[in-house]
Design an enzyme around this catalytic site. Structure first.
Site, PDB file in Angstrom:
ATOM      1  N   ARG A 102       0.867  -1.187   0.000  1.00  0.00           N
ATOM      2  CA  ARG A 102       0.000   0.000   0.000  1.00  0.00           C
ATOM      3  C   ARG A 102       0.901   1.234   0.000  1.00  0.00           C
ATOM      4  O   ARG A 102       2.116   1.119   0.106  1.00  0.00           O
ATOM      5  CB  ARG A 102      -0.999   0.003   1.175  1.00  0.00           C
ATOM      6  CG  ARG A 102      -0.590  -0.623   2.466  1.00  0.00           C
ATOM      7  CD  ARG A 102       0.452   0.103   3.243  1.00  0.00           C
ATOM      8  NE  ARG A 102       0.156   1.515   3.378  1.00  0.00           N
ATOM      9  CZ  ARG A 102       1.067   2.436   3.566  1.00  0.00           C
ATOM     10  NH1 ARG A 102       2.349   2.117   3.639  1.00  0.00           N
ATOM     11  NH2 ARG A 102       0.740   3.703   3.683  1.00  0.00           N
TER      12      ARG A 102
ATOM     13  N   ASP B  75      -2.168  10.814  -2.311  1.00  0.00           N
ATOM     14  CA  ASP B  75      -2.536   9.736  -3.234  1.00  0.00           C
ATOM     15  C   ASP B  75      -2.911  10.264  -4.612  1.00  0.00           C
ATOM     16  O   ASP B  75      -2.843   9.546  -5.601  1.00  0.00           O
ATOM     17  CB  ASP B  75      -3.694   8.916  -2.661  1.00  0.00           C
ATOM     18  CG  ASP B  75      -3.188   8.070  -1.513  1.00  0.00           C
ATOM     19  OD1 ASP B  75      -3.085   8.604  -0.389  1.00  0.00           O
ATOM     20  OD2 ASP B  75      -2.842   6.897  -1.750  1.00  0.00           O
TER      21      ASP B  75
HETATM   22  O1  MRU Z   1      -4.587   3.174   2.271  1.00  0.00           O
HETATM   23  P1  MRU Z   1      -3.118   3.403   2.156  1.00  0.00           P
HETATM   24  O2  MRU Z   1      -2.334   2.863   3.297  1.00  0.00           O
HETATM   25  O3  MRU Z   1      -2.574   2.923   0.821  1.00  0.00           O
HETATM   26  O4  MRU Z   1      -2.960   4.978   2.178  1.00  0.00           O
HETATM   27  C1  MRU Z   1      -1.683   5.537   2.046  1.00  0.00           C
HETATM   28  C2  MRU Z   1      -1.651   7.002   2.143  1.00  0.00           C
HETATM   29  O5  MRU Z   1      -2.652   7.671   2.283  1.00  0.00           O
HETATM   30  C3  MRU Z   1      -0.304   7.645   1.977  1.00  0.00           C
HETATM   31  O6  MRU Z   1      -0.209   8.785   2.755  1.00  0.00           O
HETATM   32  C4  MRU Z   1      -0.116   8.020   0.510  1.00  0.00           C
HETATM   33  O7  MRU Z   1      -0.347   6.920  -0.321  1.00  0.00           O
HETATM   34  C5  MRU Z   1       1.216   8.570   0.239  1.00  0.00           C
HETATM   35  S1  MRU Z   1       2.438   7.296   0.202  1.00  0.00           S
HETATM   36  C6  MRU Z   1       3.939   7.954  -0.158  1.00  0.00           C
END
Ligand code: MRU
Length: 373
Positions: free
Chosen positions: A71, A264
């Site tokens: 993730r 994201d």
């Molecule tokens: O649901 P996730 O754990 O994939 O969410 C991750 C995030 O929100 C991070 O802050 C984002 O992807 C930036 S990663 C460099």
């Protein structure tokens, strides 16, 4: 220290794996491509266990992304690019046309895994584009597959370089004795290198600065508690874990001088989607006159959309809230709303730290100037 094999069939437990000379400590690489096989660290098991698992099929790659075994926006993109390779090798195609079919099928399937992080679609589009362009002139199946493998590896290597550059641009913002708040995990586990939000911290730490980090635990899946705290403790950076609802109090106590979070997807006007709760932190930072920074590579910008209102927000399983980590904490029959991300309006963002420099007061013009788009 070398990886130590703890379990059979491609599952390994790492103690510590140095990946770049410049790291003080970089314990793991979340995605690895070795001998044309795809491996990830299963992040659902952290911090109890650091276990590597092989992803031998497109279905396994899809499941790993969907379940957050891998993730973080950049890591999802890298994994998906290699996932296309997995899709090709899984089919053992007889010719270039069949290989191209495998690329299209894998990319289509993987694009349904998670909707918000644009890096997923960016990486899959890159793989698709290379396939469509190279297929007509490909000498044979093997050279065609080599070209696609080179593209996936380039996506991986570029991310590593971008993270390091983000770290170098952002590190001067972290002063001696600063208190830095971060939310979710935007560290090495979420990328292929230093991370994005954590990169300035790793670089400032390497430069010998002393500062403290407050990590929001990040309900409901606890990426801050399980992953960010784990990475920072391992790196020897002073880190204090707080529950999400403590950030206001910690700011009022003047323990925080700046906030750095990842993203994201960032819209053309600078609105930034990140883990649910980020918007609340940005509002709190404004109230307490604390600078709020987003750190993200150019692969996280989606300049095809005007504002954050157009960013698709993933909604996840209610059980993550009612039965988090196997323990029932919500009443039977209760309704649940579980958006995994929120959007922070550009006006609340002091700057976006990218590999090309810092975009101050992000808006369409300032983004275009720094990114050169
Ligand atoms: O649901 P996730 O754990 O994939 O969410 C991750 C995030 O929100 C991070 O802050 C984002 O992807 C930036 S990663 C460099």
């Amino acid at each position: 220290m070398s990886a130590k094999v703890m379990r059979g069939l491609g599952r390994r437990r790492f103690l510590s794996t140095p990946v770049m000379e410049t790291y003080v400590v970089m314990p793991v690489k979340p995605v690895q491509w070795r001998a044309r096989r795809l491996f990830i660290i299963d992040q659902t098991l952290l911090p109890r266990e650091c276990v590597e698992m092989a992803l031998p099929t497109v279905d396994a790659v899809w499941e790993a992304i969907k379940r957050l075994r891998v993730r973080g926006a950049p890591a999802i993109g890298i994994c998906a690019a290699y996932g296309v390779m997995v899709g090709i090798l899984e089919r053992n195609p007889a010719g270039v046309a069949e290989t191209l079919q495998a690329v299209r099928a894998a990319a289509d399937r993987l694009s349904t895994s998670r909707p918000t992080a644009v890096n997923l679609f960016w990486a899959l589009d890159r793989m698709r584009r290379v396939a469509e362009t190279a297929a007509p002139g490909a000498a044979n199946t093997e050279t065609f597959i080599d070209r696609l493998e080179a593209e996936a590896m380039a996506i991986h290597a570029e991310d590593e370089a971008m993270c390091l550059a983000i770290g170098r641009h952002g590190a001067p913002l972290i002063h001696e004795n600063a208190g830095v708040l971060t939310h979710c995990n935007a560290g090495g586990l979420a990328t292929s290198g230093y991370g994005t939000a954590l990169a300035p911290m790793f670089v400032a730490h390497e430069q010998g600065r002393k500062f403290s980090v407050f990590a929001d635990e990040t309900r409901p899946l606890l990426q801050g508690a399980r992953l960010t705290a784990w990475e920072l403790v391992k790196s020897g950076i002073d880190v204090t874990l707080i529950c999400d609802n403590m950030a206001a109090q910690v700011m009022r106590e003047r323990r925080i001088n700046m906030v750095i979070v990842g993203a994201d997807r960032i819209a053309a006007n600078g609105d930034a989607a990140n883990k649910i709760g980020t918007y609340g932190v940005a509002v709190l930072a404004k109230e307490h006159k604390i600078p709020f920074y987003v750190a993200a590579p150019s692969s996280t910008f989606d300049l095809t959309i005007e504002t954050g209102g157009q960013i698709p927000i993933e909604e996840r399983d209610p059980e993550e809230i009612t039965h988090g980590f196997g323990l029932q904490t919500g009443a039977d029959g209760v309704k649940v709303y579980n958006p995994a991300f929120d959007v922070t309006p550009a006006q609340l963002i002091t700057g976006i730290i990218t590999e090309k420099g810092i975009i101050e007061s992000p808006n369409r013009e300032n983004i275009a100037r720094v990114l050169g788009t």
